[in-house]
Design an enzyme around this catalytic site. Structure first.
Site, PDB file in Angstrom:
ATOM      1  N   ARG A   6       0.840  -1.369  -0.217  1.00 56.37           N
ATOM      2  CA  ARG A   6      -0.277   0.239   0.109  1.00 56.37           C
ATOM      3  C   ARG A   6       0.945   1.173  -0.068  1.00 56.37           C
ATOM      4  O   ARG A   6       0.379   2.464   0.512  1.00 56.37           O
ATOM      5  CB  ARG A   6      -1.278  -0.164   1.500  1.00 56.37           C
ATOM      6  CG  ARG A   6      -1.966  -1.654   1.339  1.00 56.37           C
ATOM      7  CD  ARG A   6      -3.078  -0.823   1.827  1.00 56.37           C
ATOM      8  NE  ARG A   6      -3.883  -2.186   1.767  1.00 56.37           N
ATOM      9  CZ  ARG A   6      -3.821  -3.058   2.065  1.00 56.37           C
ATOM     10  NH1 ARG A   6      -3.235  -3.316   3.628  1.00 56.37           N
ATOM     11  NH2 ARG A   6      -4.725  -3.585   2.151  1.00 56.37           N
ATOM     12  N   LYS A  38       2.529  12.006 -10.526  1.00 55.79           N
ATOM     13  CA  LYS A  38       1.737  10.643 -11.353  1.00 55.79           C
ATOM     14  C   LYS A  38       2.535   9.666 -11.674  1.00 55.79           C
ATOM     15  O   LYS A  38       3.231   9.559 -12.389  1.00 55.79           O
ATOM     16  CB  LYS A  38       1.307  11.310 -13.065  1.00 55.79           C
ATOM     17  CG  LYS A  38       0.046  12.574 -12.525  1.00 55.79           C
ATOM     18  CD  LYS A  38      -0.229  12.699 -14.059  1.00 55.79           C
ATOM     19  CE  LYS A  38      -1.049  13.962 -13.907  1.00 55.79           C
ATOM     20  NZ  LYS A  38      -1.844  14.430 -15.585  1.00 55.79           N
ATOM     21  N   GLU A  74       8.583  20.037 -24.570  1.00 52.39           N
ATOM     22  CA  GLU A  74       7.964  20.801 -23.165  1.00 52.39           C
ATOM     23  C   GLU A  74       9.267  21.411 -22.786  1.00 52.39           C
ATOM     24  O   GLU A  74       8.134  22.070 -21.922  1.00 52.39           O
ATOM     25  CB  GLU A  74       8.866  19.349 -22.351  1.00 52.39           C
ATOM     26  CG  GLU A  74       8.127  18.204 -22.352  1.00 52.39           C
ATOM     27  CD  GLU A  74       6.360  17.453 -22.740  1.00 52.39           C
ATOM     28  OE1 GLU A  74       5.834  18.919 -22.350  1.00 52.39           O
ATOM     29  OE2 GLU A  74       5.986  16.648 -23.267  1.00 52.39           O
ATOM     30  N   LYS A 130       6.491  23.724 -13.348  1.00 58.29           N
ATOM     31  CA  LYS A 130       5.736  22.361 -13.045  1.00 58.29           C
ATOM     32  C   LYS A 130       5.708  22.681 -11.657  1.00 58.29           C
ATOM     33  O   LYS A 130       4.654  22.338 -11.044  1.00 58.29           O
ATOM     34  CB  LYS A 130       6.361  21.159 -13.359  1.00 58.29           C
ATOM     35  CG  LYS A 130       6.000  20.104 -13.230  1.00 58.29           C
ATOM     36  CD  LYS A 130       5.119  19.113 -14.474  1.00 58.29           C
ATOM     37  CE  LYS A 130       4.657  17.569 -13.904  1.00 58.29           C
ATOM     38  NZ  LYS A 130       4.059  16.893 -15.092  1.00 58.29           N
ATOM     39  N   GLU A 140      -4.877  17.681 -10.329  1.00 61.74           N
ATOM     40  CA  GLU A 140      -5.475  18.262 -12.114  1.00 61.74           C
ATOM     41  C   GLU A 140      -7.238  18.933 -11.877  1.00 61.74           C
ATOM     42  O   GLU A 140      -7.490  18.345 -13.075  1.00 61.74           O
ATOM     43  CB  GLU A 140      -5.567  17.425 -12.980  1.00 61.74           C
ATOM     44  CG  GLU A 140      -5.554  17.649 -14.810  1.00 61.74           C
ATOM     45  CD  GLU A 140      -4.753  16.998 -15.958  1.00 61.74           C
ATOM     46  OE1 GLU A 140      -3.311  16.563 -15.315  1.00 61.74           O
ATOM     47  OE2 GLU A 140      -4.884  17.175 -16.958  1.00 61.74           O
ATOM     48  N   ARG A 178      -3.571  23.091 -12.871  1.00 57.24           N
ATOM     49  CA  ARG A 178      -2.811  21.830 -14.256  1.00 57.24           C
ATOM     50  C   ARG A 178      -2.999  21.872 -15.795  1.00 57.24           C
ATOM     51  O   ARG A 178      -1.719  21.110 -15.989  1.00 57.24           O
ATOM     52  CB  ARG A 178      -2.649  20.212 -12.812  1.00 57.24           C
ATOM     53  CG  ARG A 178      -1.456  19.613 -13.282  1.00 57.24           C
ATOM     54  CD  ARG A 178      -1.126  18.678 -12.679  1.00 57.24           C
ATOM     55  NE  ARG A 178      -0.324  17.683 -12.439  1.00 57.24           N
ATOM     56  CZ  ARG A 178       0.475  16.236 -12.139  1.00 57.24           C
ATOM     57  NH1 ARG A 178      -0.272  16.583 -10.484  1.00 57.24           N
ATOM     58  NH2 ARG A 178       1.036  15.818 -12.198  1.00 57.24           N
ATOM     59  N   ASN A 202      -0.752  20.437 -20.291  1.00 62.20           N
ATOM     60  CA  ASN A 202      -1.194  19.865 -21.429  1.00 62.20           C
ATOM     61  C   ASN A 202      -1.489  20.579 -22.373  1.00 62.20           C
ATOM     62  O   ASN A 202      -1.848  20.497 -23.733  1.00 62.20           O
ATOM     63  CB  ASN A 202      -2.710  19.312 -21.339  1.00 62.20           C
ATOM     64  CG  ASN A 202      -3.289  18.663 -20.513  1.00 62.20           C
ATOM     65  OD1 ASN A 202      -2.194  17.299 -20.149  1.00 62.20           O
ATOM     66  ND2 ASN A 202      -3.791  18.358 -19.424  1.00 62.20           N
ATOM     67  N   HIS A 257      -0.762  19.480 -25.964  1.00 61.37           N
ATOM     68  CA  HIS A 257      -1.001  17.804 -25.793  1.00 61.37           C
ATOM     69  C   HIS A 257      -2.480  17.134 -26.382  1.00 61.37           C
ATOM     70  O   HIS A 257      -1.936  16.457 -26.760  1.00 61.37           O
ATOM     71  CB  HIS A 257      -0.404  17.334 -24.564  1.00 61.37           C
ATOM     72  CG  HIS A 257       0.436  18.032 -23.381  1.00 61.37           C
ATOM     73  ND1 HIS A 257       1.189  18.522 -23.959  1.00 61.37           N
ATOM     74  CD2 HIS A 257       1.102  16.424 -23.639  1.00 61.37           C
ATOM     75  CE1 HIS A 257       2.726  18.335 -23.129  1.00 61.37           C
ATOM     76  NE2 HIS A 257       2.529  16.697 -22.802  1.00 61.37           N
ATOM     77  N   HIS A 289      -1.195  14.307 -28.519  1.00 60.57           N
ATOM     78  CA  HIS A 289      -1.792  12.967 -28.107  1.00 60.57           C
ATOM     79  C   HIS A 289      -2.330  12.046 -28.577  1.00 60.57           C
ATOM     80  O   HIS A 289      -2.664  11.192 -29.385  1.00 60.57           O
ATOM     81  CB  HIS A 289      -2.524  12.613 -26.767  1.00 60.57           C
ATOM     82  CG  HIS A 289      -2.380  13.397 -25.556  1.00 60.57           C
ATOM     83  ND1 HIS A 289      -2.457  13.475 -24.385  1.00 60.57           N
ATOM     84  CD2 HIS A 289      -1.023  12.755 -25.148  1.00 60.57           C
ATOM     85  CE1 HIS A 289      -1.543  13.837 -23.359  1.00 60.57           C
ATOM     86  NE2 HIS A 289      -0.629  12.744 -23.431  1.00 60.57           N
ATOM     87  N   HIS A 308       7.239  12.010 -27.703  1.00 59.37           N
ATOM     88  CA  HIS A 308       6.380  12.145 -26.754  1.00 59.37           C
ATOM     89  C   HIS A 308       6.501  13.937 -27.905  1.00 59.37           C
ATOM     90  O   HIS A 308       5.623  14.022 -27.761  1.00 59.37           O
ATOM     91  CB  HIS A 308       6.052  12.055 -26.312  1.00 59.37           C
ATOM     92  CG  HIS A 308       4.923  13.140 -25.264  1.00 59.37           C
ATOM     93  ND1 HIS A 308       3.445  12.260 -25.290  1.00 59.37           N
ATOM     94  CD2 HIS A 308       5.581  14.415 -24.093  1.00 59.37           C
ATOM     95  CE1 HIS A 308       3.040  13.594 -24.250  1.00 59.37           C
ATOM     96  NE2 HIS A 308       3.828  14.911 -23.287  1.00 59.37           N
TER      97      HIS A 308
END
Ligand SMILES: NC(=O)c1ccc[n+]([C@@H]2O[C@H](COP(=O)([O-])OP(=O)(O)OC[C@H]3O[C@@H](n4cnc5c(N)ncnc54)[C@H](O)[C@@H]3O)[C@@H](O)[C@H]2O)c1
Ligand SMILES: [Zn+2]
Length: 361
Positions: free
Chosen positions: A119, A141, A183, A225, A235, A239, A243, A246, A250, A263
């Site tokens: 956990r 994340k 980025e 960041k 998010e 946040r 993106n 993106h 994406h 990416h």
């Protein structure tokens, strides 16, 4: 310029340092000793990175390193299972720290294993690609892909620390480095014109991996960041600015089955498309869009998109995670250094933006 001061990221689930220093990998053990984390450490890395870093990391852990295969296609639950197996075989209890040494793939997988093993045990992120140093190692994340899509399985698990050595970037292939640099440009557009100007003015020194130039640039990105993550750990609002570029990025990755673009390269296209859309709406000065386009062009060639269909790309946008309850939250630049979110972007606008990149109908 000297090393950046140590930054801190303060989130509801914990505060942690981000240390950026040339050569810190060589004293990683001492750097981890300073943290309030269990002393039994397991390094998770991949063979490519381990070959490069094993010598400097020899004092970090007395345990066998847990090496996972290199590649995005191994970012899946089966690989997490292999990490659990190794931890269980070594009788790792809760007094265990995972040390993730690698790019974003290693960081995401090892972070997810750490988030879920017993956990949750602490993870120290030691990012070794530019993308991981400026982006994925910070913010908590973690997760893996599912056959049905990228990053569909995951958790939030803030690291105990992020330790960044710009020196490791010397061995990074140029294309990987450049992918991370898109980025960096993203951070400039969303939050800092000075950062944008710095990248533009020092591009050749950056590509030469000059540490004196890299340290402040990486530090700026981590600061931006970190600040966004502090404001909005999960998010729900601010946040989302991260993106930028993106949504279409994406979609370009998805329609090419994640094989054509790194990416960051897809994000490079996505930023250009978003800027085009913003200018068309009168939300951004054309001169700022032109500055972005010039910088992206200066950075080097992007894979071709001429054979891709704008319509297919727009359809892929509709399947994106960023579509919430049927609404697309589109990050619109308003200048170099500022963005806003629009929820009324139409499919026609997205199609026109995609065609502006050179995609066919
Ligand atoms: N968690 C987040 O917030 C977040 C954010 C952005 C991206 N990501 C994830 O990050 C992943 C991409 O990360 P990436 O771009 O770092 O790719 P990557 O981890 O696949 O690394 C790219 C390649 O470089 C190699 N490498 C790593 N360090 C090296 C070094 N110092 N010298 C030479 N080679 C080196 C790797 O072994 C790999 O072959 C994606 O899975 C993406 O989903 C996560
Ligand atoms: Zn990204």
């Amino acid at each position: 310029m000297s090393d950046a001061p140590r930054l801190h990221v303060r989130t509801p689930s914990g505060t942690y340092p981000v240390e950026i220093a040339v050569g810190v990998l060589g004293r990683l053990s001492a750097a981890i000793d300073e943290l309030d984390v269990p002393r039994r450490r397991f390094i998770v890395s991949n063979p490519t990175v381990w070959r490069l870093c094993a010598d400097s990391l020899s004092g970090v852990s007395t345990e066998d390193p847990i090496l996972i295969p290199d590649g995005e296609r191994y970012k899946q639950l089966a690989t997490v299972g292999r990490i659990y197996d190794a931890l269980i075989r070594a009788a790792a209890d809760r007094a265990t720290t995972v040390v993730a040494v690698g790019g974003g793939v290693v960081g995401d997988i090892a972070g997810f294993a750490a988030a879920t093993y017993l956990r949750g045990v602490p993870v120290v992120q030691v990012p070794t690609t530019l993308l991981a140093q400026v982006d994925s190692a910070i913010g908590g994340k973690v997760g893996v892909n599912h056959a049905a899509g990228k990053n569909l399985i995951g958790a939030y698990h803030q690291p105990a620390a992020v330790i960044v050595d710009p020196e490791v970037l010397a061995s990074l292939p140029r294309r990987e480095f450049r992918a991370g640099l898109y980025e960096v440009v993203k951070y400039g557009v969303i939050a800092s014109r000075p950062l944008f100007e710095q990248v533009r003015g020092q591009l050749s020194q950056l590509f030469a991996r000059d540490p004196a130039v890299l340290v402040p640039v990486i530090a700026d990105c981590c600061r931006i960041k970190g600040r966004v993550v502090e404001e909005d750990e999960r998010e729900s609002g601010p946040r989302r600015a991260l993106n930028f570029g993106h949504t279409l990025g994406h979609a370009l990755e998805a329609v090419t089955k994640y094989r054509r673009f790194r990416h960051g390269e897809a994000v490079g296209y996505g930023m250009l498309a978003a800027a085009h859309l913003a200018v068309e709406r009168g939300a951004m000065p054309a001169a700022d869009r032109d500055a972005l386009a010039a910088l992206v062009a200066q950075m080097g060639p992007l894979p071709s998109v001429a054979d891709l269909s704008a319509r297919q790309v727009v359809e892929a946008v509709g399947r994106d995670k960023k579509v919430i309850a049927g609404h697309l939250h589109f990050v619109l630049p308003v200048a170099i250094g500022a963005t806003t979110t629009a929820t009324d972007v139409t499919l026609e606008e997205l199609g026109a933006a995609a065609r502006s990149l050179g995609l066919r109908d």
